[in-house]
Scaffold this motif. Structure first.
Motif, PDB file in Angstrom:
ATOM      1  N   ASN A  13      -9.543 -22.509  -5.638  1.00 55.35           N
ATOM      2  CA  ASN A  13     -10.138 -21.931  -6.847  1.00 55.35           C
ATOM      3  C   ASN A  13      -9.297 -20.764  -7.352  1.00 55.35           C
ATOM      4  O   ASN A  13      -8.596 -20.083  -6.592  1.00 55.35           O
ATOM      5  N   GLY A  14      -9.379 -20.511  -8.651  1.00 58.41           N
ATOM      6  CA  GLY A  14      -8.712 -19.351  -9.229  1.00 58.41           C
ATOM      7  C   GLY A  14      -9.486 -18.079  -8.949  1.00 58.41           C
ATOM      8  O   GLY A  14     -10.701 -18.091  -8.713  1.00 58.41           O
ATOM      9  N   GLY A  15      -8.795 -16.942  -8.958  1.00 59.25           N
ATOM     10  CA  GLY A  15      -9.432 -15.655  -8.704  1.00 59.25           C
ATOM     11  C   GLY A  15     -10.154 -15.112  -9.929  1.00 59.25           C
ATOM     12  O   GLY A  15      -9.836 -15.452 -11.076  1.00 59.25           O
ATOM     13  N   ARG A  16     -11.129 -14.276  -9.693  1.00 60.13           N
ATOM     14  CA  ARG A  16     -11.903 -13.643 -10.777  1.00 60.13           C
ATOM     15  C   ARG A  16     -11.070 -12.560 -11.454  1.00 60.13           C
ATOM     16  O   ARG A  16     -10.316 -11.821 -10.806  1.00 60.13           O
ATOM     17  N   GLY A  17     -11.206 -12.438 -12.770  1.00 58.37           N
ATOM     18  CA  GLY A  17     -10.527 -11.374 -13.505  1.00 58.37           C
ATOM     19  C   GLY A  17     -11.189 -10.035 -13.267  1.00 58.37           C
ATOM     20  O   GLY A  17     -12.395  -9.941 -12.995  1.00 58.37           O
ATOM     21  N   GLY A  18     -10.428  -8.960 -13.338  1.00 59.28           N
ATOM     22  CA  GLY A  18     -10.961  -7.622 -13.109  1.00 59.28           C
ATOM     23  C   GLY A  18     -11.842  -7.135 -14.248  1.00 59.28           C
ATOM     24  O   GLY A  18     -11.630  -7.483 -15.414  1.00 59.28           O
ATOM     25  N   ASP A  19     -12.859  -6.332 -13.908  1.00 62.19           N
ATOM     26  CA  ASP A  19     -13.748  -5.731 -14.899  1.00 62.19           C
ATOM     27  C   ASP A  19     -13.152  -4.411 -15.405  1.00 62.19           C
ATOM     28  O   ASP A  19     -12.335  -3.780 -14.742  1.00 62.19           O
ATOM     29  N   VAL A  20     -13.606  -3.993 -16.587  1.00 60.99           N
ATOM     30  CA  VAL A  20     -13.324  -2.648 -17.095  1.00 60.99           C
ATOM     31  C   VAL A  20     -14.616  -1.856 -16.949  1.00 60.99           C
ATOM     32  O   VAL A  20     -15.626  -2.188 -17.575  1.00 60.99           O
ATOM     33  N   ILE A  21     -14.593  -0.815 -16.096  1.00 56.28           N
ATOM     34  CA  ILE A  21     -15.805  -0.094 -15.730  1.00 56.28           C
ATOM     35  C   ILE A  21     -15.663   1.377 -16.105  1.00 56.28           C
ATOM     36  O   ILE A  21     -14.668   2.029 -15.765  1.00 56.28           O
ATOM     37  N   LEU A  22     -16.667   1.901 -16.823  1.00 52.05           N
ATOM     38  CA  LEU A  22     -16.735   3.329 -17.133  1.00 52.05           C
ATOM     39  C   LEU A  22     -17.564   4.018 -16.063  1.00 52.05           C
ATOM     40  O   LEU A  22     -18.662   3.564 -15.725  1.00 52.05           O
ATOM     41  N   VAL A  23     -17.055   5.126 -15.511  1.00 54.42           N
ATOM     42  CA  VAL A  23     -17.731   5.849 -14.439  1.00 54.42           C
ATOM     43  C   VAL A  23     -17.759   7.339 -14.777  1.00 54.42           C
ATOM     44  O   VAL A  23     -16.726   7.915 -15.161  1.00 54.42           O
ATOM     45  N   VAL A  24     -18.920   7.959 -14.637  1.00 52.95           N
ATOM     46  CA  VAL A  24     -19.043   9.393 -14.895  1.00 52.95           C
ATOM     47  C   VAL A  24     -18.352  10.171 -13.778  1.00 52.95           C
ATOM     48  O   VAL A  24     -18.625   9.963 -12.597  1.00 52.95           O
ATOM     49  N   ASP A  25     -17.448  11.062 -14.181  1.00 52.28           N
ATOM     50  CA  ASP A  25     -16.705  11.895 -13.236  1.00 52.28           C
ATOM     51  C   ASP A  25     -16.856  13.349 -13.670  1.00 52.28           C
ATOM     52  O   ASP A  25     -16.490  13.716 -14.793  1.00 52.28           O
ATOM     53  N   GLN A  26     -17.396  14.193 -12.781  1.00 52.36           N
ATOM     54  CA  GLN A  26     -17.641  15.588 -13.127  1.00 52.36           C
ATOM     55  C   GLN A  26     -16.362  16.365 -13.383  1.00 52.36           C
ATOM     56  O   GLN A  26     -16.376  17.430 -14.019  1.00 52.36           O
TER      57      GLN A  26
END
Length: 482
Positions: free
Chosen positions: A39-52
């Protein structure tokens, strides 16, 4: 040079899924060992994360296009492709995510809060995963799904308990500098403050944050001056403090008229600011004329229902009383605010009669066109290699089982009508034949390979060869020229 940015447009592109592999296992004395495509691999997500540690959206102002990595394709010997790496983008606390139409997608408040701005595409299945008792040797694999591409708007709304509002040069920056350890720029000209400044104040057992918002002027709610750019930073504050200049050098201004102007701008902006508790601070009483003017306007302000404090940021007068009064209001606001769970799960169940797709009739050039929309059929089309007849037949099987053909017939589709699967700008269009889907089902032995079957007896093989020869002779006799 720009050092503070609180609104940007981000172009997020998730990674594409890797393609599945069509392969047959081969080894010595066993040349056809069955399908073994991974099987082919999953594509990466674009994730926003709160950073102080992040306080501005400046990085995305300079580099608005962000893309995650793609998944790797599968390989033979049942080797699956590597998943794409997620792209994690740090954003400040209080960032609001909106779509291009202004609809709120997420409100990111609190360290570690995340939002997936772009979903990575799923990897395609290899022919080993597609094999079944009926389809023992698939000669095709599914393609990887393209990653989601989305344009979002990021808006930063400062997270603070108290907001200092007022005209430029009213002394807000000086006040926050003596109430807290903040070191804002202070000068004797208007618009010294170009970005919101935050300070932490301790009053007894209460610790709260104060935001110094750039000065407001008439018309700020319509975009005049810096008001519209920074009024959003007041939205989250629980308490508003009107800082009024009692020593202004402008002849057409006085504390009461300044207060009326700022109140009108807050009402015009909306967002519930007119309901927030308020305190009025008469600043610069260290100036002789300032103290006289404060004594003159204080009764009028108290008559309106405001709590009034006379302070001097330069002489450090009245600061303790003001800080404890703010702590009291902040405590009341925190107590009245309902406690929310750290994680909220929103469940949106599908309707009982939801088939997962829709069929609508359109008119294109006077001819009917039936458009099929739905997450499954559109994804299946993207995963199909249309250069492979077997893969196209597999797609027909899936659509038939989903009930697409039946719905097309109910919608009035006839033989030869156009059918489009997907949105208008990216659809697969074909001429529909009512027997096409059923015909796909009739090809019941698609994907089977007689070389993988158990050996047939010699007598059976001889009878099969004779039957094939007789059938070929019959076809020749029927179609030979006269």
């Amino acid at each position: 040079m720009t050092t503070f940015v609180d609104r940007v447009e981000l172009h997020a592109a998730a990674g594409n899924g890797g393609h599945g592999c069509a392969s047959v296992h081969r080894e010595k004395f066993k040349p056809l060992g069955g399908p073994d495509g991974g099987n082919g691999g999953r594509g990466g997500d674009v994730i926003l994360v709160v950073d102080q540690d992040v306080t501005t959206l400046l990085d995305y102002h300079h580099s608005p296009h962000r893309k995650a990595t793609n998944g790797q394709p599968g390989a033979g010997d049942n080797r699956s492709g590597k998943d794409g790496q997620d792209l994690v983008l740090p954003v400040p606390d209080g960032t609001v995510v909106l779509d291009k139409q202004g609809n709120v997608l997420a409100d990111l408040v609190g360290e570690g809060t995340t939002f997936v701005a772009g979903q990575g595409g799923r990897g395609g299945l290899g022919n080993a995963a597609l094999a079944s008792a009926r389809r023992k040797a698939p000669g095709f694999a599914l393609l990887g799904v393209p990653g989601e591409e989305r344009d979002v708007v990021l808006e930063l709304k400062t997270v603070a308990d108290v907001a200092l509002v007022g005209y430029p040069s009213a002394g807000k920056s000086s006040l926050i500098s003596v109430l807290s350890a903040a070191k804002p720029k202070i000068a004797d000209y208007p618009f010294t403050t170009l970005v919101p400044n935050l300070g932490v104040v301790t009053a007894g057992s209460t610790v709260y944050t104060v935001a110094d918002v750039p000065g407001l002027i008439p018309g700020a709610s319509q975009g005049r001056g810096l008001g519209l750019e920074f009024l959003r930073h007041v939205e989250r504050c629980s308490v508003l403090v009107h800082v009024l200049d009692t020593a202004t050098l402008e002849s057409d201004r006085d504390p009461v008229s300044d207060l009326d102007v700022i109140e009108a701008e807050l009402r015009e902006y909306g967002a519930g600011l007119e309901k927030r508790p308020r305190i009025v601070v008469l600043n610069k009483i260290d100036v002789p004329d300032g103290q006289d003017l404060a004594d003159l306007v204080r009764p009028d302000l108290e008559e309106r229902g405001y709590r009034v404090f006379e302070v001097s940021a330069v002489a450090h007068k009245g600061l303790k009383e003001l800080s404890f009064a703010l702590a009291e209001l902040v405590g009341e606001a925190r107590a009245a605010k309902p406690k929310e769970e750290a994680t909220r799960i929103v469940i949106r169940p599908k309707a009982v009669d939801d088939s997962g797709f829709t069929v609508t009739r359109e008119e294109v050039g006077g001819e009917p066109l039936f458009r099929v929309r739905g997450e499954k059929p559109e994804r299946w089309v993207r995963q199909t290699d249309f250069n492979n007849d077997e893969a196209v037949g597999y797609l027909a099987d899936r659509l038939s089982r989903l009930g697409v053909e039946e719905e097309l017939m109910k919608a009035g589709a006839r033989n030869g009508d156009g059918v489009a699967i997907g949105p208008e700008e990216n659809a697969v269009v074909f001429d529909w034949e009512p027997t096409m889907m059923a015909g796909a089902e009739m090809l019941g032995r698609r994907g089977e390979d007689h070389r993988l079957e158990a050996p047939r007896p010699a007598a059976q093989r001889r009878r099969d060869r004779e039957a094939e020869r007789d059938e070929a002779q019959k076809e020749y006799d029927d179609f030979k020229p006269f």
